[in-house]
Design a protein around this motif. Structure first.
Motif, PDB file in Angstrom:
ATOM      1  N   ARG A 131      80.362  35.566  28.845  1.00  0.00           N
ATOM      2  CA  ARG A 131      80.205  35.438  27.190  1.00  0.00           C
ATOM      3  C   ARG A 131      81.404  36.381  26.584  1.00  0.00           C
ATOM      4  N   VAL A 184      81.520  29.711  28.189  1.00  0.00           N
ATOM      5  CA  VAL A 184      80.107  30.072  27.666  1.00  0.00           C
ATOM      6  C   VAL A 184      79.064  29.047  27.665  1.00  0.00           C
ATOM      7  N   ILE A 229      80.774  30.632  18.901  1.00  0.00           N
ATOM      8  CA  ILE A 229      81.685  31.793  19.501  1.00  0.00           C
ATOM      9  C   ILE A 229      82.670  32.192  18.333  1.00  0.00           C
ATOM     10  N   GLY A 246      79.079  33.639  22.502  1.00  0.00           N
ATOM     11  CA  GLY A 246      80.379  34.204  22.986  1.00  0.00           C
ATOM     12  C   GLY A 246      81.317  34.915  22.306  1.00  0.00           C
TER      13      GLY A 246
END
Lengths: 663, 292, 158
Positions: free
Chosen positions: C116, C141, C23, C76
């Motif tokens: 996300r 996520v 992420i 994400g």
């Protein structure tokens, strides 16, 4: 092609305990553009910094990445180090593998993997860093002080003492502000006028201080070092240069009006100075009530003036001056207690406020220092003081404590007793807040020596019975209801922001809070600065302050302002927005979102078509580098140095380089 | 003709019959058709909200639902406590979706939200209008000195009730003025009368209601006008006892505003049920208004 | 290009698991970045899936950055700034809030899982909150799984 050097810090064991720093350095060697990578125990230490400089020479490095702590700690250190290595100081990036990696993860493998990513991110960015040069702007060596109360007066005196010019703009006909209205000051019981008027005279006599009374700031543009300010000098109808303040005019004026300075307890004329010690000692004509202005009658003041200073034709004048810094000292106003139905909605004449009482205490005030009932002018012997009226009341007033009411109420109770030992003083309070030098002792003295009766509780109702005020409240300490038949009630009304505070804040681009009080840059570490460089705060426009605190902030603000003025030129952070005029379509969506008014439109001749067109232009000294304009720009013509689109896209791609391949 | 649902509550069917009678008569005269809510239940009063919050909301809601089912858009509740409970329940359910769900579960019906809750004073002042009332007056009040007493529940809490001034209400005073009486300014319009302590802690009622009577008398009142059965009963029923305790004669008739309005509209004391009061108002009214 | 190969080899050595979600977090340097620093200073533990990209202000975070991150295969994205009303630049985060309210709708319209994309307001004093935000974002996520929206599309087109 950039030649990047990566230096991974152990930070003792702060990093190396969780992150395999050797591995990080080893892998970093494989990142695009990285020509050298190593690890070292303490990068910020002198040997650490020497290592960087040595390696720059040895490996001909052009960009530096230090993987260590947070940039908020050592970005500046390493930027200087980079510069000392002969590179542009902005050819440097920090990879924060301590605060945001080693300290927050336990798993060594995971932490090392993350550290590698963080370093990769930094190397991807640093390769795209632009060389930036710190630019300078000239400084106008003059300070504008908005407001001529004790705050503005003190600031002006301090600025002048430092050898700089100051201009005070005061809305009222005289400087002096609220303090001029006070009788005595707590806890020393100095007479307010005795300590204030010498300062007012000093301001008036200083060659370095210019006074614009009966004037208002109308427009502010420009930026630190170079504020352009429009000031409206309202028509006084009296020529300041000719008048010597003899007073013949106001003695002869036939119009009698309630005096604002005396809280409407006394009278003034239509041509008047607000109080005898006014500075400048030049009257103004109240155009709303002057017989000559309204009915073309009278005209006595003009006839009797020995200096021909009266000028009925005078008009407002707007002047423009430039300033290097601005000090905001606009003070406060009082909360209007008429929203409190239980206190009679402001309709009982004998329910007054602290300022009314202050004027009554004053021996040169409207009652000659007698405490009387405004309803019939008879002496008031039983006085009830109610604290926290509008303060600490989220529902109807302000949520905050106004800070001085406990003290001035105690002082007023004491002075009441001094004026008339027979008088009775009752004080309703929620808590006593006497945090200040000799404050607590003072409140104790008022209770013990002067016998003021302190009642812990609120007043539920004030009503009239047989022409007397009945004050009904509770004493929570004894758990009883109390009813006091009072001659006079004095409300300690909250100190609040002036109604036009927001207008001024918008003019100066300074933030204000939900209570319309101006917000300092940092509540602890930058208490007199604002986020707009060159604009400083002092006094009660920021939060309720007593005189010592006001004077302290005034001196602090003037030191800050003089600090700026002591430079011939001021450096500005080069990490700001920049427009590519070739791409700019001139839509000026950027101008709309800029919180600092830093973007203006500019006419250029198009390189290709040779026609004139508009484009956006960034004023470097105004831009703070937030980047809101970048996001608003549709063609992508405006970019932010230090956080360019190219850099951030580069960072994203570096993060996903392996991801894309896997899937 | 204006049609409204009528929620009399328990008092108007028992101790405050004269309030019920006079209100109905006045309404007929002013062209307001009252339709009593069929099978109405207790508003919950004070006992409900000191025992169960849900009960205190569900009970009034039940009545609101019944009223809405009648197809009317306004419900009128003359008792200040009923009025207050109905208003509060309506607001709380509107603001708290969790509570709304609970109430729906308890009642087995979707809760009412549209119906408006009004006090008779509101209907008379806002819907009929004082101008029309003044025009219809047959018998002017001849400067009768009236202290209007609103009590605690009629105008408070202001955020819910949103009617008249919470500290210095004026609606009854304006009505008195419109009818030709003298509305006295005084400070105890919204003081507590002691309310339901009348039964459990009578001393408190003697003290508090005594203050109110005393203040009204000091202000020069010949009678006190009320809009709440409990206020009426405390000031009226306990007056003799208060007089004994304070050693002071008050002899202040405690009238419902509907009664005074009825008299002004030309009705007789007998019609309006004025004989039901403890402190006999007939002498005063005969003398001042020449009514029988 | 030799460099890239060596990276891969060494990464394999460290065995990054392919299931682990990755992420990107765009943090303003005044509040959220400082909040994340504080989390470190107070040794608050949180999952290592979030890599921080420092920006001047959350308003600097062009929605395109988020788009690019997802397009390039990150699982994400988190955007975080000062609390509304506390922006260092006085109003930047209001712009952020508006920009991303619209952008979120675009993501929905296109069919990218709402799990996300995340936004938060974390002040410089909220180290605890930062750790909490990271935990929640990672969890959400993860519930959406690896981001295959664009790689699938590529395959479909092929």
């Amino acid at each position: 092609m950039a030649r990047i050097g990566v230096f991974v810090c152990h930070c003792g064991t702060n990093i190396s305990a969780t992150v395999d720093v050797k591995k990080v350095a080893e892998i970093a060697k494989g990142f695009p553009g990285v020509k050298f990578a190593t690890d070292y125990r303490y990068m910020c230490s002198e040997p650490g910094q020497d290592l960087i400089q040595k390696m720059v020479k040895e490996h001909n490095l052009t960009r530096i990445v230090v993987a260590a702590c947070s940039p908020s700690l050592h970005e500046k250190t390493f930027r200087t180090c980079t510069q000392n290595a002969g590179l542009n100081p902005y050819f440097f990036e920090m990879a924060n593998i301590r605060e945001q990696c080693s300290w927050v993860h336990d798993d060594r493998e995971e932490a090392t993997l993350k550290a590698i990513d963080i370093v990769k991110l930094a190397t991807a960015k640093v390769g795209k860093n632009n060389p930036l040069q710190t630019t300078f702007i000239p400084v106008e060596k003059k300070v504008l002080i908005i407001g001529g109360g004790i705050s503005g007066i003190q600031a002006a005196i301090d600025v002048a003492f430092n050898g700089f010019k100051a201009v005070i703009v005061e809305r009222e006909p005289s400087i002096g502000g609220r303090m001029a209205m006070f009788d005595k000051t707590f806890p020393t019981l100095d007479c307010a006028a005795c300590i204030l008027t010498p300062k007012m005279v000093e301001v008036n006599q200083s060659d370095l201080i210019k006074l614009y009374t009966y004037s208002e700031v109308e427009e502010v543009s420009g930026y630190v070092g170079n504020f352009k300010v429009k000031i409206r000098r309202k028509a006084r109808l009296v020529d300041e240069n000719k008048c010597n303040g003899c007073g013949t005019c106001w003695q002869r004026c036939p119009v009698r009006l309630p005096s604002e300075f005396d809280m409407n307890l006394g009278k003034r004329k239509a041509i008047y100075v607000p109080f005898p010690q006014a500075v400048p000692n030049v009257p103004v004509i109240d155009q709303k009530h002057c017989l000559y202005i309204n009915k073309k009658k009278c005209g006595i003041c003009k006839k009797v003036c020995p200096f021909e200073a009266i000028d009925y034709e005078q008009e407002d004048e707007v002047i423009e001056e430039q300033f290097g810094a601005i000090i905001v000292a606009t003070g406060f106003t009082m909360f209007d207690h008429s929203i409190y139905g239980e206190y009679g909605y402001g309709k009982y004449k004998n329910v007054t406020t602290g300022l009314h009482f202050e004027r009554m205490l004053n021996s040169s005030g409207p009652t000659g220092g007698k405490i009387v009932r405004p309803s019939d002018g008879k002496e008031a012997k039983k006085v009830v003081f109610i604290q926290c009226v509008g303060s600490r009341d989220e529902a109807r007033g302000m949520p905050y404590c106004s800070r001085l009411c406990c003290m001035y109420t105690a002082k007023q109770a004491l002075l009441l007793k001094e004026h008339n030992p027979e008088a009775e003083a009752y004080v309703f309070y929620i808590d006593i807040r006497a945090a200040g030098k000799n404050y607590e002792e003072f409140v104790e003295r008022v209770q013990d020596e002067y016998g003021a009766t302190y009642l812990r509780g609120r007043v539920s109702k004030i009503f009239q019975r047989n022409g007397r005020l009945m004050v009904r409240g509770c004493d929570t300490l004894s758990g009883t209801q109390i009813e006091i038949d009072a001659d006079l009630v004095v409300l300690a009304t909250a100190l609040i922001a002036r109604p036009d505070a927001i207008k001024l804040a918008q003019m100066l681009h300074i933030p204000y809070d939900q209570n319309r009080l101006f917000t300092e840059a940092h509540p602890k570490l930058a208490p007199v600065e604002t986020v707009t460089t060159g604009v400083f705060l002092t006094g009660a426009c920021q939060s309720p302050k007593d005189i010592p605190d006001t004077v302290a902030t005034a001196s602090a603000a003037s030191v800050k302002a003089c600090g700026l003025l002591s430079h011939e030129k001021l450096p500005i952070d080069p990490q700001i927005a920049r427009v590519d005029v070739e791409i700019c379509s001139g839509c000026l969506a950027c101008k709309e979102v800029c919180p600092f008014g830093a973007i203006e439109k500019e006419e250029i001749v198009d390189r290709v078509t040779q026609q004139k067109r508009w484009v956006a232009k960034v004023a470097p000294s105004l831009c703070n580098g937030c980047g809101a304009c970048n996001t608003a720009c549709r063609p992508g013509a405006i970019d932010l140095d230090g956080f360019t689109e190219e850099q951030i896209f580069g960072q994203i791609e570096s993060l996903t380089a392996d991801k894309g391949n896997e899937r | 003709m204006m049609k409204v649902a009528y929620y009399p509550g328990c008092s108007l069917h028992s101790t405050a019959r004269e309030y019920d009678i006079s209100f109905q008569l006045v309404c007929r005269k002013l062209g307001i058709e009252l339709q009593e809510i069929p099978h109405w239940v207790c508003c919950g009063s004070s006992p409900a909200h000191v025992t169960s919050h849900l009960l205190s909301i569900a009970l009034p809601c039940k009545n609101l639902i019944l009223a809405e089912e009648m197809g009317l858009d306004t419900v009128v509740a003359p008792c200040a406590a009923c009025f207050n409970r109905l208003k509060i329940a309506k607001q709380e359910v509107a603001e708290d979706s969790k509570l709304k769900k609970e109430v729906q579960e308890v009642l087995g019906k979707p809760s009412a939200g549209k119906i408006e809750v009004k006090h008779p004073l509101q209907v008379i002042i806002e819907d009929v209008g004082l101008k029309k009332v003044e025009e219809m007056t047959r018998r002017k009040l001849q400067g009768l000195r009236v202290a209007s007493y609103y009590g605690c529940l009629l105008v408070r809490p202001p955020s819910v009730i949103n009617f008249d001034d919470p500290e210095d209400p004026q609606s009854m005073d304006n009505l008195v003025s419109a009818l030709g009486g003298e509305a006295l300014p005084w400070a105890f319009k919204t003081e507590c009368c002691g309310a339901s302590f009348s039964l459990s802690e009578t001393d408190i009622v003697f003290e508090l209601s005594g203050e109110i009577l005393n203040e009204a008398l000091e202000a020069g009142a010949e009678c006190i006008l009320v809009a709440c059965p409990l206020c009426q009963s405390n000031l009226d029923l306990r007056q003799k006892g208060i007089e004994k305790r304070r050693g002071k004669k008050f002899n202040l008739p405690i009238l419902y505003f509907t009664e005074l309005l009825g008299l002004a509209l030309g009705m007789s004391m007998r019609q309006l049920g004025l004989s039901r009061h403890i402190v006999n108002p007939s002498k005063l009214l005969e003398r001042k208004l020449a009514v029988t | 290009m030799n460099d890239n190969r060596s990276v891969k080899e060494k990464n394999l050595e460290l065995k990054p698991s392919p299931e682990k979600v990755k992420i990107a977090a765009f943090l303003c340097k005044w509040c959220s970045y400082a909040g994340a620093d504080l989390a470190g200073g107070s040794r608050k533990k949180y999952p290592p899936n979030v890599i921080v990209i420092r920006t001047s202000c959350s308003a600097r975070t062009n929605p395109l950055f988020v788009w690019k991150s997802l397009e390039k295969g990150l699982d994400g994205v988190l955007v975080s700034g000062c609390h509304p009303g506390e922006c260092h630049y006085s109003e930047g985060n209001y712009h952020t809030r508006r920009n991303f309210a619209v952008f979120r709708k675009l993501l929905e319209y296109i069919g990218i899982e709402p799990e996300r994309f995340h936004m938060s307001w974390v002040s410089a004093a909220e180290g605890d909150k930062w750790a909490q935000v990271v935990k929640e974002v990672v969890k959400t996520v993860e519930s959406a799984g690896p981001n295959t929206y664009f790689s699938k599309k590529k395959e479909d087109n092929a």
